[in-house]
Each structure stands twice: as structure tokens, then as C-alpha cells.
Scaffold this active site. Structure first.
Site, short mmCIF file in Angstrom:
data_model
loop_
_atom_site.label_atom_id
_atom_site.label_comp_id
_atom_site.label_asym_id
_atom_site.label_seq_id
_atom_site.Cartn_x
_atom_site.Cartn_y
_atom_site.Cartn_z
N GLU A 1 -23.42 25.37 39.19
CA GLU A 1 -23.04 26.40 39.58
C GLU A 1 -22.62 26.73 41.07
OE1 GLU A 1 -21.98 28.50 37.60
OE2 GLU A 1 -22.80 27.63 35.99
N HIS B 1 -19.29 25.47 42.10
CA HIS B 1 -17.95 26.52 42.07
C HIS B 1 -17.90 27.21 43.67
CE1 HIS B 1 -16.91 26.49 37.96
NE2 HIS B 1 -18.15 26.63 37.38
NI NI Z 1 -18.63 26.53 35.47
#
Ligand code: NI
Length: 183
Positions: A143, A146
């Protein structure tokens, strides 16, 4: 709350470095987090980062399913991290299968650090700090990537393991059958 559209690989917002959230308790941030939670639940994801819903700010949400936790590890409920920071605690890495809501239907083997510490602010502006191992550490690293404009295929060492989940499952079943035939 509303379900948001999810950006797919190829959209430029997924390649950008997201901005720090200046006021972690701003009403608009709370609303975004609640919408992200609803969107993640609707798409049966286990993690979501704000750039995936077209907001280039440093916010992630994730959970760790109980069956993915190691022995003696606590279950990690749905967690929001605003302005998360990761510290690598061990250079040791392990490979694991990852998928992403921005690459629907695809999976790949990705190496990740096994042991990290992370921190960030909750939706109530409280500082969260935890150590994480294995799958828990993997989800947080995925995450946070990202937020730096990185999708998991660019972390892969062997793109041969990258593909459509239904094809990979089929070939795994075939492989399994072949092994049984050889027994
Ligand atoms: Ni993802």
C-alpha cells in the site's frame, strides 16, 4: 459514504508521488477515508491507497485476515494510516503472491521485506506505531508503494510468475494432476 471508482494500471495518477496530508483531522480527509473503506469492502480488497481512487494524497487503509496472521500474532483490524512511514527492520525478504485492485484479475510473486516498523495517523488523528512481520508487513509495503507511484509488477524479480489469476490457477491444477499421475 459512497463507492469510488478505482484507477487501473496505466492511469498516470498511479505513477505519481502522493502529497503529504497537511491537516490529518480535516473533514474532507475523514470523508475520503470513509469512502475508501466502503470502496475496499465493496471490491473485496484487503488494502487500498488514496491514489487508487484518484486522490494523490498519502493515505492507506488495510486489514490482515486472521488466516494470514502467524501463530501468536494479533489479528489486525481495518487500519487507516495517514502520512504513513515505514522503517525496514530486517534486510531479509520473502516471496509471496500479490494482487491489486488496480490490476484486476492479475497476480504475481513479489519479494518484500519480512520485518518492518510502521507509523501514521488514524482517522481520529491518533499516532499508530506497530511492528509487522510477513504478510502483515507485505500488505503495508504494497500500500505504501502506491503513495510513491509504484505498482507491484515493478517490484517483481521474475515476470514469468505474473499473469491472470484464472490461468495460473488452471495451470497449478494441471501441474498437481501431472504430479499425481507420476506417483
Ligand atoms: Ni494495490
Amino acid at each position: 459514504m459512497s463507492i469510488l471508482k478505482i484507477a487501473k494500471m496505466g492511469h498516470p495518477i498511479l505513477s505519481q508521488k502522493a502529497k503529504l496530508v497537511e491537516d490529518v483531522q480535516h473533514q474532507a480527509i475523514k470523508k475520503l477515508v470513509l469512502d475508501m473503506i466502503e470502496t475496499m469492502i465493496d471490491s473485496s480488497g484487503i488494502g487500498l491507497a488514496a491514489p487508487q481512487v484518484y486522490q494523490s494524497v498519502r493515505i492507506i487503509i488495510f486489514k490482515v485476515p486472521l488466516e494470514r496472521m502467524g501463530k501468536g500474532e494479533e489479528n489486525i483490524e481495518l487500519t487507516t494510516l495517514i502520512n504513513p512511514v515505514i522503517e525496514i527492520l530486517s534486510a531479509e525478504k520473502e516471496e509471496g503472491i500479490e494482487g491489486c485492485l488496480s490490476l484486476p484479475g492479475m497476480i504475481g510473486m513479489v519479494p518484500r521485506n519480512k520485518h518492518i516498523r510502521y507509523s501514521g495517523f488514524s482517522i481520529d488523528g491518533v499516532m499508530i506505531e506497530r511492528e509487522a512481520h510477513n504478510y502483515h508487513a507485505r500488505v503495508v509495503q504494497h500500500e505504501c508503494d502506491h503513495l510513491d507511484g509504484m505498482l507491484y509488477p515493478s517490484r517483481m524479480e521474475d515476470l514469468k510468475s505474473f499473469g491472470y489469476v484464472d490461468e495460473i490457477q488452471k495451470s497449478e491444477i494441471n501441474l498437481h494432476l501431472k504430479v499425481e499421475e507420476n506417483d
